[in-house]
Design an enzyme around this catalytic site. Structure first.
Site, short mmCIF file in Angstrom:
data_model
loop_
_atom_site.label_atom_id
_atom_site.label_comp_id
_atom_site.label_asym_id
_atom_site.label_seq_id
_atom_site.Cartn_x
_atom_site.Cartn_y
_atom_site.Cartn_z
N LEU A 1 65.65 28.23 43.49
CA LEU A 1 64.48 29.11 43.44
C LEU A 1 63.83 29.22 44.80
O LEU A 1 63.25 30.25 45.16
CB LEU A 1 63.48 28.58 42.42
CG LEU A 1 63.84 28.72 40.94
CD1 LEU A 1 62.78 28.08 40.08
CD2 LEU A 1 64.02 30.18 40.57
N ARG A 2 63.90 28.15 45.58
CA ARG A 2 63.31 28.16 46.92
C ARG A 2 64.00 29.20 47.80
O ARG A 2 63.35 29.97 48.50
CB ARG A 2 63.44 26.76 47.53
CG ARG A 2 63.00 26.65 48.97
CD ARG A 2 63.08 25.20 49.44
NE ARG A 2 64.40 24.63 49.19
CZ ARG A 2 65.44 24.79 50.00
NH1 ARG A 2 65.32 25.53 51.08
NH2 ARG A 2 66.59 24.21 49.71
N ASP B 1 66.44 15.48 45.20
CA ASP B 1 66.46 15.09 43.80
C ASP B 1 65.35 14.11 43.43
O ASP B 1 65.14 13.83 42.25
CB ASP B 1 67.80 14.45 43.44
CG ASP B 1 68.96 15.42 43.57
OD1 ASP B 1 68.74 16.62 43.32
OD2 ASP B 1 70.07 14.99 43.94
N SER C 1 82.70 14.76 41.81
CA SER C 1 81.43 14.78 42.53
C SER C 1 81.67 14.42 43.98
O SER C 1 81.37 13.31 44.42
CB SER C 1 80.44 13.81 41.89
OG SER C 1 79.18 13.91 42.52
#
Length: 301
Positions: A166-167, A120, A45
């Protein structure tokens, strides 16, 4: 998403007795922990680790007692969003997919400071937590990576564009309806919210010293807009507030269908102050909510 935890001698820490802070040379020794969303290794990460390191370095630079060896520790906390890797986030549903486990650790006293990517964080905060600090906002522009064209406008009809957002999908298909879309990678703009327990005065003191006020006000405006629209992971909503060359706030907001066939946009301008910017975000949200109508979200399911 990252969390930080600092504890002074009067704090009761969970864990082994070796974690308890002890007075040294007549001063209060401060210990801190940072919780990271994904694997403990940087390769698992890199974004979370970079956020952890930036937060740690800023705290150490601002507070000499946190620069002592062992004062800040990075701790792994896996979230629901990290553990479910075979499905798009929109299909998992719900809010707080990358925050719940970290918020629980914060409220239980296992960590003391939570650092999240703004994207988030739900528009509500768990009771007992507060966000006294926003770190400076980085460049908000997306990167276009392609080996056959210099821009989206140059792509031939039928070209395949990949992203998990999606944006981005709705806005690109709205402007370039001849393109095709595939869910895959996700670009991550960097805006960090740093939170702590609302009754932890020492952490409030630490974090307030790191706050970047322009970013805090911009985020407040954007989150007010999102709060009014109360969308979900299947709802493309975009908001961006910034200071213009004259020192005023410019705000742009968007609500769309995933395929880009329906797009509602609005903008506002006004003084760069908390009350004015929150009012702008709220008013813009109500405008688009009225334009979309009560059945808009149902039509996206």
């Amino acid at each position: 998403m990252v969390s930080l935890r600092c504890s002074t001698a009067h704090h009761s820490l969970l864990g082994s007795p070796t974690c308890l802070a002890r007075p040294r040379r007549g001063c209060t020794v401060v210990r801190a922990a940072v919780a990271v969303e994904a694997g403990a290794q940087a390769k698992d990460s890199p974004l979370a680790m970079a956020q952890a390191h930036e937060t740690r370095d800023r705290l150490k630079a601002a507070h000499p007692e946190l620069a002592e060896e062992g004062a800040i520790e990075i701790v792994e906390i896996k979230t629901t969003g990290d553990m479910i890797l075979d499905k798009p986030l929109a299909d998992i549903g719900g809010k707080g997919l990358f925050t719940k486990e970290i918020d629980d650790a914060l409220l239980q006293g296992r960590i003391d400071i939570a650092v999240h990517s703004m994207k988030d964080v739900p528009t509500y905060l768990p009771e007992g937590t507060i966000v006294p600090c926003n770190l400076p906002r980085e460049d908000v522009r997306d990167a276009f990576i392609c080996n056959v064209a210099n821009s989206l406008a140059e792509l031939p009809a039928g070209s395949l564009v990949g992203s998990a957002s999606l944006r981005r999908q709705s806005q690109i298909l709205y402007r370039y309806p001849s393109l095709k879309w595939k869910k895959c990678f996700q670009l991550l703009p960097k805006v960090l919210l740093v939170g702590c327990r609302s009754n932890d005065e020492k952490m409030l003191e630490y974090l307030s010293s790191l706050n970047h006020e322009d970013t805090r006000l911009a985020v407040a405006c954007e989150r007010e807009f999102l709060s009014v629209l109360d969308g979900n992971c299947r709802t493309p909503i975009a908001a961006y507030a910034y200071r213009d060359k004259d020192g005023n706030c410019l705000f742009r907001g968007l609500l769309a269908s995933p395929d880009g066939s329906i797009v509602y946009e609005t903008s506002r301008s006004g003084p760069y102050s908390f009350d004015d910017m929150v009012a702008m975000g709220k008013d813009a949200g109500h405008e688009l909510k009225a334009k979309a109508g009560p059945g808009f979200y149902d039509s996206l399911q």
